[in-house]
Design an enzyme around this catalytic site. Structure first.
Site, PDB file in Angstrom:
ATOM      1  N   HIS A  53       5.703  -0.498  -6.511  1.00 40.73           N
ATOM      2  CA  HIS A  53       5.345   0.144  -5.247  1.00 40.73           C
ATOM      3  C   HIS A  53       4.286   1.212  -5.525  1.00 40.73           C
ATOM      4  O   HIS A  53       4.245   1.797  -6.608  1.00 40.73           O
ATOM      5  CB  HIS A  53       6.587   0.793  -4.610  1.00 40.73           C
ATOM      6  CG  HIS A  53       7.401  -0.165  -3.790  1.00 40.73           C
ATOM      7  ND1 HIS A  53       8.408   0.241  -2.944  1.00 40.73           N
ATOM      8  CD2 HIS A  53       7.321  -1.523  -3.679  1.00 40.73           C
ATOM      9  CE1 HIS A  53       8.935  -0.832  -2.352  1.00 40.73           C
ATOM     10  NE2 HIS A  53       8.302  -1.908  -2.781  1.00 40.73           N
ATOM     11  N   GLU A  55       3.857   4.283  -4.617  1.00 38.28           N
ATOM     12  CA  GLU A  55       4.285   5.642  -4.978  1.00 38.28           C
ATOM     13  C   GLU A  55       4.726   5.712  -6.439  1.00 38.28           C
ATOM     14  O   GLU A  55       4.418   6.681  -7.149  1.00 38.28           O
ATOM     15  CB  GLU A  55       5.431   6.094  -4.069  1.00 38.28           C
ATOM     16  CG  GLU A  55       5.042   6.201  -2.591  1.00 38.28           C
ATOM     17  CD  GLU A  55       5.241   4.908  -1.809  1.00 38.28           C
ATOM     18  OE1 GLU A  55       5.259   3.812  -2.425  1.00 38.28           O
ATOM     19  OE2 GLU A  55       5.380   4.980  -0.582  1.00 38.28           O
ATOM     20  N   CYS A  83       9.877   4.343   0.352  1.00 34.75           N
ATOM     21  CA  CYS A  83      11.160   3.659   0.512  1.00 34.75           C
ATOM     22  C   CYS A  83      12.236   4.397  -0.284  1.00 34.75           C
ATOM     23  O   CYS A  83      11.946   5.340  -1.022  1.00 34.75           O
ATOM     24  CB  CYS A  83      11.041   2.203   0.052  1.00 34.75           C
ATOM     25  SG  CYS A  83      10.992   2.000  -1.742  1.00 34.75           S
ATOM     26  N   CYS A  86      11.488   4.511  -4.113  1.00 36.25           N
ATOM     27  CA  CYS A  86      10.454   5.481  -4.483  1.00 36.25           C
ATOM     28  C   CYS A  86      10.927   6.904  -4.217  1.00 36.25           C
ATOM     29  O   CYS A  86      10.566   7.836  -4.945  1.00 36.25           O
ATOM     30  CB  CYS A  86       9.176   5.203  -3.707  1.00 36.25           C
ATOM     31  SG  CYS A  86       8.437   3.605  -4.117  1.00 36.25           S
TER      32      CYS A  86
HETATM   33 ZN   LIG Z   1       8.829   2.173  -2.432  1.00 36.88          ZN
END
Ligand SMILES: [Zn+2]
Length: 157
Positions: A53, A55, A83, A86
């Site tokens: 992801h 981040e 999310c 993260c």
């Molecule tokens: Zn995430």
């Protein structure tokens, strides 16, 4: 405030690169003292690795660049609300400020029922980060629309 927009535009640029590779259009940055110390381009889908992801990649980039000690004083910018996965990383590193574009349904660390970004029940995480949501919101929503178009174009039969 203008610097928020400047960095968010940079996130949007990264998000477009993610989209060009078939990923959800998410881009993230870590900024310390007006300097970009980490960049992340969402690549979970193209790599088949859910941990890729934007981040997480931004944090890993900052770590690789030698900024481990300043993470908690840095600001994270991201086109999307982080999310819950993260969010754990953000809390672990005690990143104190988040500037975000749009919220993420069901699994966002602030807006979903799993409020990893807001809890103060984990002592070693310290204070919850300051969060500003909605910077360049419309531009970030356009990214979401572009991703929907991408999916239609590539997966319709
Ligand atoms: Zn995430």
């Amino acid at each position: 405030m203008d610097s928020y927009k400047k960095y968010m535009l940079e996130c949007i640029k990264l998000a477009k690169q993610a989209l060009a590779n078939g990923n959800p259009p998410v881009g993230s940055l870590l900024v310390f003292e007006n300097k970009i110390i980490g960049r992340g381009i969402e690549s979970g889908k193209s790599s088949g690795d859910i941990t890729q992801h934007a981040e997480i990649l931004a944090v890993k980039d900052a770590l690789a660049n030698g900024y481990r000690d300043v993470l908690e004083k840095s600001v994270m910018f991201s086109t999307h609300e982080p999310c819950i996965m993260c969010s754990y990383l953000i809390r672990h590193h005690q990143i104190s400020k988040l500037i975000l574009g749009v919220s993420v349904p069901f699994v966002g660390g602030q807006s979903s029922e799993f409020k990893i970004l807001e809890t103060e029940n984990v002592p070693k995480w310290g204070n919850k980060p300051e969060i500003e949501m909605g910077i360049l919101r419309e531009e970030c929503e356009i990214l979401n629309e572009e991703f929907k178009d991408y999916l239609l174009k590539h997966f319709q039969h």
